[in-house]
Design a protein around this motif. Structure first.
Motif, PDB file in Angstrom:
ATOM      1  N   GLY A   1      -1.992  -5.926  -4.565  1.00 24.89           N
ATOM      2  CA  GLY A   1      -0.617  -6.311  -4.879  1.00 24.89           C
ATOM      3  C   GLY A   1      -0.190  -5.591  -6.135  1.00 24.89           C
ATOM      4  O   GLY A   1      -1.015  -5.350  -7.031  1.00 24.89           O
ATOM      5  N   ASP A   2       1.087  -5.239  -6.227  1.00 24.93           N
ATOM      6  CA  ASP A   2       1.506  -4.479  -7.401  1.00 24.93           C
ATOM      7  C   ASP A   2       1.444  -5.303  -8.681  1.00 24.93           C
ATOM      8  O   ASP A   2       1.432  -4.777  -9.784  1.00 24.93           O
ATOM      9  CB  ASP A   2       2.906  -3.887  -7.206  1.00 24.93           C
TER      10      ASP A   2
ATOM     11  N   GLY B   1      -0.428  -3.766 -12.069  1.00 20.47           N
ATOM     12  CA  GLY B   1      -0.615  -2.369 -11.680  1.00 20.47           C
ATOM     13  C   GLY B   1      -2.063  -1.900 -11.732  1.00 20.47           C
ATOM     14  O   GLY B   1      -2.411  -0.911 -11.073  1.00 20.47           O
ATOM     15  N   HIS B   2      -2.901  -2.583 -12.492  1.00 21.56           N
ATOM     16  CA  HIS B   2      -4.296  -2.153 -12.639  1.00 21.56           C
ATOM     17  C   HIS B   2      -5.016  -2.087 -11.300  1.00 21.56           C
ATOM     18  O   HIS B   2      -5.789  -1.156 -11.033  1.00 21.56           O
ATOM     19  CB  HIS B   2      -5.041  -3.109 -13.580  1.00 21.56           C
TER      20      HIS B   2
ATOM     21  N   SER C   1       4.407   1.748  -6.705  1.00 22.17           N
ATOM     22  CA  SER C   1       3.134   1.533  -6.013  1.00 22.17           C
ATOM     23  C   SER C   1       2.594   2.835  -5.442  1.00 22.17           C
ATOM     24  O   SER C   1       1.387   3.111  -5.525  1.00 22.17           O
ATOM     25  CB  SER C   1       3.298   0.496  -4.893  1.00 22.17           C
ATOM     26  N   LEU C   2       3.452   3.638  -4.863  1.00 21.13           N
ATOM     27  CA  LEU C   2       3.004   4.914  -4.308  1.00 21.13           C
ATOM     28  C   LEU C   2       2.394   5.793  -5.399  1.00 21.13           C
ATOM     29  O   LEU C   2       1.374   6.456  -5.172  1.00 21.13           O
ATOM     30  CB  LEU C   2       4.166   5.643  -3.629  1.00 21.13           C
ATOM     31  N   ARG C   3       3.015   5.774  -6.578  1.00 17.80           N
ATOM     32  CA  ARG C   3       2.479   6.580  -7.673  1.00 17.80           C
ATOM     33  C   ARG C   3       1.124   6.035  -8.137  1.00 17.80           C
ATOM     34  O   ARG C   3       0.170   6.793  -8.351  1.00 17.80           O
ATOM     35  CB  ARG C   3       3.483   6.591  -8.836  1.00 17.80           C
TER      36      ARG C   3
ATOM     37  N   TYR D   1       2.262   7.044   1.342  1.00 16.68           N
ATOM     38  CA  TYR D   1       2.719   5.934   2.180  1.00 16.68           C
ATOM     39  C   TYR D   1       1.813   4.731   1.993  1.00 16.68           C
ATOM     40  O   TYR D   1       0.668   4.856   1.558  1.00 16.68           O
ATOM     41  CB  TYR D   1       2.718   6.339   3.663  1.00 16.68           C
ATOM     42  N   VAL D   2       2.342   3.570   2.322  1.00 11.16           N
ATOM     43  CA  VAL D   2       1.575   2.327   2.355  1.00 11.16           C
ATOM     44  C   VAL D   2       1.490   1.882   3.806  1.00 11.16           C
ATOM     45  O   VAL D   2       2.492   1.937   4.537  1.00 11.16           O
ATOM     46  CB  VAL D   2       2.241   1.237   1.483  1.00 11.16           C
ATOM     47  N   ASP D   3       0.319   1.457   4.236  1.00 12.55           N
ATOM     48  CA  ASP D   3       0.141   1.088   5.641  1.00 12.55           C
ATOM     49  C   ASP D   3       0.884  -0.195   5.990  1.00 12.55           C
ATOM     50  O   ASP D   3       1.526  -0.278   7.049  1.00 12.55           O
ATOM     51  CB  ASP D   3      -1.351   0.931   5.947  1.00 12.55           C
ATOM     52  N   LEU D   4       0.782  -1.200   5.139  1.00 14.57           N
ATOM     53  CA  LEU D   4       1.442  -2.482   5.397  1.00 14.57           C
ATOM     54  C   LEU D   4       2.032  -2.979   4.087  1.00 14.57           C
ATOM     55  O   LEU D   4       1.300  -3.203   3.119  1.00 14.57           O
ATOM     56  CB  LEU D   4       0.439  -3.501   5.949  1.00 14.57           C
TER      57      LEU D   4
END
Length: 318
Positions: free
Chosen positions: A55-56, A61-62, A111-113, A119-122
C-alpha cells in the motif's frame, strides 16, 4: 519453481494460491530488518509466489520502495496489488481517505515511481465518504485504458458499494479481512462476489498473529494500541483460542498457522490468503499449509475456534 495457482475472479489472471503481504516489513508490527525482509521476498519468488500486497501508505512509501528493490530484474514474475487513498501526516497519523479522481491519478504516479514499474497489476480503493465510488472507479478505468493499471480492486467496502463499483467497471478482486475468527463477509459480501465473479484476496488470516499466540506488544508493535483483541481481558481470552487451535493442529500434524491458513484455503478456489510472513522461515511454514483440509479437520478446527468466540472488536471505534 511452480507453486499452486488460483484464478483471481472469474475472468482475472492466475496468481499464486497464497500471496505475501509486505506491510509488516515497514511498520505496525515492530522492527523489521531490511535484509531479512528482502530475503523473505526473494524466498517467496523462488518458491513460486507471484502475488505481492502493498500500500502506498505502508511506511509512507517505504514499503513500495522495499518491494521495488526486492523485485529488480524480476518484475515480470510478480503480480503487485497496491492499496491507496489513506492519508498520513509527518508524524504517521492517519488523516482520512482521499479518493477523488485527481488524487487517484496522483497517488498512482507516485506509486509507479516508488515501485520502479510502468504499471500496477491490481490497484485497490476503499471508500471516500466525500466522493461517489463511481467517480473513483471511473478515474481508475481511465488508467486501465492508458495501461497504467491492469485490474481494478476494492478493499474493505460493503455490498452496495461493490455493486455500484462493478457496474462502473468490472472489479477483479476484493481485499477483505477473512479468517477463522473474522467471518463477517460470509453473510452478504462473499455470496455477492461469487455472483459477480469477483475474487477475494484475504488478509488477517492469522488475525494479525492472534491465532498463533502473538502478544501484539513490544517496541514499535502497534497491535495492542489499534486492535481491541490484543488488549487486556480480550487478549487473555483470545490466547485460550490460540491454545485450542495449537492443540488441534498438533493432532493434525501441522502448525497452528498452517491450520488457520489451510482453513481459509479450503473455503473456496476463489479465495487467496495473503500472509504477512516477515522471515523466510515463517514464509516456508505458511507455504506448506494444506490447500484443502478434510471435512473432519475443518470441523475439528472450527470446534476449537468458533467464529463467535473471539473477544473484542477488530478495530478501535475511531
Amino acid at each position: 519453481m511452480k507453486f499452486s495457482t488460483r484464478r483471481l475472479g472469474t475472468n482475472g489472471p492466475f496468481v499464486s494460491a497464497i500471496g505475501l503481504g509486505c506491510m509488516g516489513m515497514s511498520e505496525f508490527y515492530g522492527h523489521a530488518d531490511r535484509a531479512t525482509s528482502l530475503a523473505t521476498i526473494a524466498a517467496a519468488l523462488d518458491a513460486g509466489v507471484t502475488l505481492f500486497d502493498t500500500g502506498d501508505f505502508y511506511g509512507v512509501g517505504h514499503n513500495e520502495m522495499l518491494l521495488a528493490e526486492a523485485l529488480r530484474g524480476k518484475r515480470e514474475q510478480a503480480f503487485i496489488q497496491v492499496k491507496f487513498g489513506a492519508q498520513r501526516g509527518p508524524d504517521g497519523a492517519f488523516l482520512g481517505i482521499d479518493a477523488r479522481p485527481v488524487a487517484v491519478k496522483t497517488a498512482l504516479a507516485y506509486s509507479l515511481r516508488r515501485l520502479e514499474t510502468d504499471y500496477v497489476d491490481l490497484y485497490m480503493t476503499g471508500v471516500d465518504p466525500a466522493v461517489p465510488i463511481e467517480d473513483t472507479i471511473g478515474a481508475m478505468a481511465e488508467l486501465v485504458t492508458q495501461g497504467y493499471i491492469q485490474h481494478i480492486g476494492l478493499t474493505n467496502v460493503d455490498a452496495a458499494t461493490i455493486r455500484r463499483a462493478h457496474a462502473t467497471h468490472p472489479i477483479t478482486a476484493l481485499q477483505f479481512e477473512y479468517g477463522l475468527i473474522s467471518r463477517d463477509m460470509e453473510e452478504e459480501i462473499l455470496p455477492l462476489c461469487r455472483e459477480l465473479g469477483i475474487g477475494i484476496t484475504a488478509y488477517g488470516v492469522l488475525s494479525r498473529g492472534l491465532l498463533t499466540g502473538s502478544k501484539g506488544s513490544g517496541e514499535g508493535d502497534l497491535r495492542s494500541a489499534y486492535y481491541p483483541r490484543f488488549q487486556g481481558d480480550n487478549r487473555t481470552r483470545n490466547e485460550r483460542l490460540a491454545a485450542a487451535l495449537a492443540r488441534v493442529a498438533q493432532e493434525e500434524g501441522i502448525t497452528a498457522a498452517q491450520a488457520a491458513i489451510g482453513w481459509v484455503l479450503s473455503q473456496g478456489e476463489d479465495i487467496i490468503p495473503v500472509v504477512g510472513s516477515r522471515t523466510p522461515e515463517r514464509l516456508a511454514e505458511a507455504l506448506a499449509s494444506p490447500l484443502k483440509l478434510s471435512d473432519a479437520s475443518l470441523t475439528a478446527i472450527e470446534t476449537a475456534v468458533p467464529h463467535d468466540a473471539v473477544a473484542g472488536e477488530r478495530f478501535m471505534a475511531h
